[in-house]
Design a protein around this motif. Sequence first.
Motif, PDB file in Angstrom:
ATOM      1  N   ALA A  28       0.855  -1.183   0.000  1.00 26.18           N
ATOM      2  CA  ALA A  28       0.000   0.000   0.000  1.00 26.18           C
ATOM      3  C   ALA A  28       0.896   1.239   0.000  1.00 26.18           C
ATOM      4  CB  ALA A  28      -0.965  -0.018   1.165  1.00 26.18           C
ATOM      5  N   SER A  29       0.671   2.189   0.932  1.00 24.58           N
ATOM      6  CA  SER A  29       1.477   3.405   0.968  1.00 24.58           C
ATOM      7  C   SER A  29       2.852   3.177   1.577  1.00 24.58           C
ATOM      8  CB  SER A  29       0.743   4.481   1.779  1.00 24.58           C
ATOM      9  OG  SER A  29      -0.586   4.610   1.366  1.00 24.58           O
ATOM     10  N   LEU A  30       3.130   1.943   2.022  1.00 24.38           N
ATOM     11  CA  LEU A  30       4.360   1.653   2.747  1.00 24.38           C
ATOM     12  C   LEU A  30       5.389   0.960   1.871  1.00 24.38           C
ATOM     13  CD1 LEU A  30       2.602   0.320   5.936  1.00 24.38           C
ATOM     14  CD2 LEU A  30       3.793   2.504   5.741  1.00 24.38           C
ATOM     15  N   ARG A  31       6.655   1.070   2.249  1.00 19.51           N
ATOM     16  CA  ARG A  31       7.746   0.430   1.512  1.00 19.51           C
ATOM     17  C   ARG A  31       7.907  -1.038   1.898  1.00 19.51           C
ATOM     18  NH1 ARG A  31      12.572   2.428  -1.148  1.00 19.51           N
ATOM     19  NH2 ARG A  31      13.418   0.581  -2.151  1.00 19.51           N
ATOM     20  N   SER A  47      -3.625   2.779  -3.481  1.00 19.35           N
ATOM     21  CA  SER A  47      -3.221   3.989  -4.204  1.00 19.35           C
ATOM     22  C   SER A  47      -2.698   5.012  -3.209  1.00 19.35           C
ATOM     23  CB  SER A  47      -4.400   4.566  -4.993  1.00 19.35           C
ATOM     24  OG  SER A  47      -5.458   4.939  -4.126  1.00 19.35           O
ATOM     25  N   TRP A  48      -1.828   5.884  -3.700  1.00 21.64           N
ATOM     26  CA  TRP A  48      -1.285   6.915  -2.824  1.00 21.64           C
ATOM     27  C   TRP A  48      -0.764   8.094  -3.636  1.00 21.64           C
ATOM     28  CZ3 TRP A  48       0.729   2.023  -3.361  1.00 21.64           C
ATOM     29  CH2 TRP A  48       1.983   1.892  -3.962  1.00 21.64           C
ATOM     30  N   LEU A  49      -0.733   9.226  -2.976  1.00 21.82           N
ATOM     31  CA  LEU A  49      -0.155  10.455  -3.510  1.00 21.82           C
ATOM     32  C   LEU A  49       0.956  10.871  -2.568  1.00 21.82           C
ATOM     33  CD1 LEU A  49      -0.202  12.868  -5.493  1.00 21.82           C
ATOM     34  CD2 LEU A  49      -1.845  13.964  -3.942  1.00 21.82           C
ATOM     35  N   ARG A  50       2.192  10.871  -3.075  1.00 14.48           N
ATOM     36  CA  ARG A  50       3.352  11.234  -2.274  1.00 14.48           C
ATOM     37  C   ARG A  50       3.789  12.638  -2.657  1.00 14.48           C
ATOM     38  NH1 ARG A  50       6.370   6.461  -2.000  1.00 14.48           N
ATOM     39  NH2 ARG A  50       5.111   6.111  -0.140  1.00 14.48           N
ATOM     40  N   LEU A  51       3.654  13.577  -1.736  1.00 13.10           N
ATOM     41  CA  LEU A  51       3.945  14.985  -1.989  1.00 13.10           C
ATOM     42  C   LEU A  51       5.382  15.283  -1.606  1.00 13.10           C
ATOM     43  CD1 LEU A  51       0.633  16.417  -0.500  1.00 13.10           C
ATOM     44  CD2 LEU A  51       1.139  15.889  -2.897  1.00 13.10           C
ATOM     45  N   SER A 198      -9.874   2.121   3.645  1.00 14.55           N
ATOM     46  CA  SER A 198      -8.979   2.727   4.631  1.00 14.55           C
ATOM     47  C   SER A 198      -8.189   3.842   3.963  1.00 14.55           C
ATOM     48  CB  SER A 198      -8.025   1.685   5.230  1.00 14.55           C
ATOM     49  OG  SER A 198      -7.143   1.183   4.245  1.00 14.55           O
ATOM     50  N   CYS A 199      -7.715   4.778   4.791  1.00 14.13           N
ATOM     51  CA  CYS A 199      -6.885   5.887   4.315  1.00 14.13           C
ATOM     52  C   CYS A 199      -5.650   6.001   5.200  1.00 14.13           C
ATOM     53  CB  CYS A 199      -7.665   7.203   4.330  1.00 14.13           C
ATOM     54  SG  CYS A 199      -8.981   7.300   3.106  1.00 14.13           S
ATOM     55  N   ASP A 200      -4.539   6.404   4.586  1.00 14.27           N
ATOM     56  CA  ASP A 200      -3.273   6.551   5.294  1.00 14.27           C
ATOM     57  C   ASP A 200      -2.799   8.003   5.254  1.00 14.27           C
ATOM     58  OD1 ASP A 200      -3.336   3.788   5.472  1.00 14.27           O
ATOM     59  OD2 ASP A 200      -1.999   3.497   3.763  1.00 14.27           O
ATOM     60  N   LEU A 201      -2.163   8.414   6.313  1.00 10.93           N
ATOM     61  CA  LEU A 201      -1.450   9.685   6.363  1.00 10.93           C
ATOM     62  C   LEU A 201      -0.086   9.397   6.956  1.00 10.93           C
ATOM     63  CD1 LEU A 201      -1.290  12.745   6.038  1.00 10.93           C
ATOM     64  CD2 LEU A 201      -2.292  12.960   8.332  1.00 10.93           C
ATOM     65  N   LEU A 214      -0.413  10.563   1.212  1.00 15.17           N
ATOM     66  CA  LEU A 214      -1.841  10.372   1.419  1.00 15.17           C
ATOM     67  C   LEU A 214      -2.237   9.107   0.669  1.00 15.17           C
ATOM     68  CD1 LEU A 214      -2.989  14.043   0.704  1.00 15.17           C
ATOM     69  CD2 LEU A 214      -2.399  13.036   2.926  1.00 15.17           C
ATOM     70  N   GLY A 215      -2.749   8.112   1.385  1.00 11.84           N
ATOM     71  CA  GLY A 215      -3.075   6.836   0.761  1.00 11.84           C
ATOM     72  C   GLY A 215      -4.554   6.523   0.840  1.00 11.84           C
TER      73      GLY A 215
END
Length: 223
Positions: A28-31, A47-51, A198-201, A214-215
């Motif tokens: 997911a948003s993690l490595r 999915s994720w948006l990495r700013l 679910s959503c990630d920050l 932001l995932g």
Amino acid sequence: MRRLALASVWAAVLGAVLPLPRAAQAGASLRVDNAGTVPDGHCQLESWLRLRGRDSEATAVPACGLGGMEYSLGGSAYAGTPSGPWLVAGLKRTLRDMDAAAPGFAVSLGAAWRRPGLRLAAGTADVAASMALGPSWTVHADLGWNAARGERPRPGGGVGVEYALGPRWIGLGELYAERGAGRTVQAGLRRLFGRGVSCDLLAGHDRDGRWLTLGFNYSPGDS
């Protein structure tokens, strides 16, 4: 099934000689990946948006489970990258499901193509393990090889933790290191909304600077 076996062998060859862009290695948003896979007959979206200024990234990776294998096909776009977006594909199989008494294990293989021209550019092969440490803590670890076209394969691996803060919140943290690329640290929160959403920050940093992620994840196969 023979075709699936041939596909796995081909992906293994790619993983031995070629590295995926950073996005394709994430859980997911993690490595750091985990030992779970999509159940047969179900699909999910990570999915994720990495700013990160000029290096900001948008990624979407749909995956489905069939015949005990997880198949993923997604893409990443990077701001300021002249080579265009990446197309990434992967195979993952759980060797043993994690339970309260014993760890789980999985293996994954992948490849990446770069547009324009869909030039085969990179690949990876990883082994992931997950283990529950009581009712609240879960630890994940993965180890693998990444290689770019024209470069030697580079080992990499990391450790990630999850801590259940309640029925809807999970604390996340991870440390990942790769030879020649240094260390990546990331931490944050995951909010569970039910129905597999679910959503990630997350906030993270490596030798090139800091970022905010932001995932959004949708996994209807999850309870």
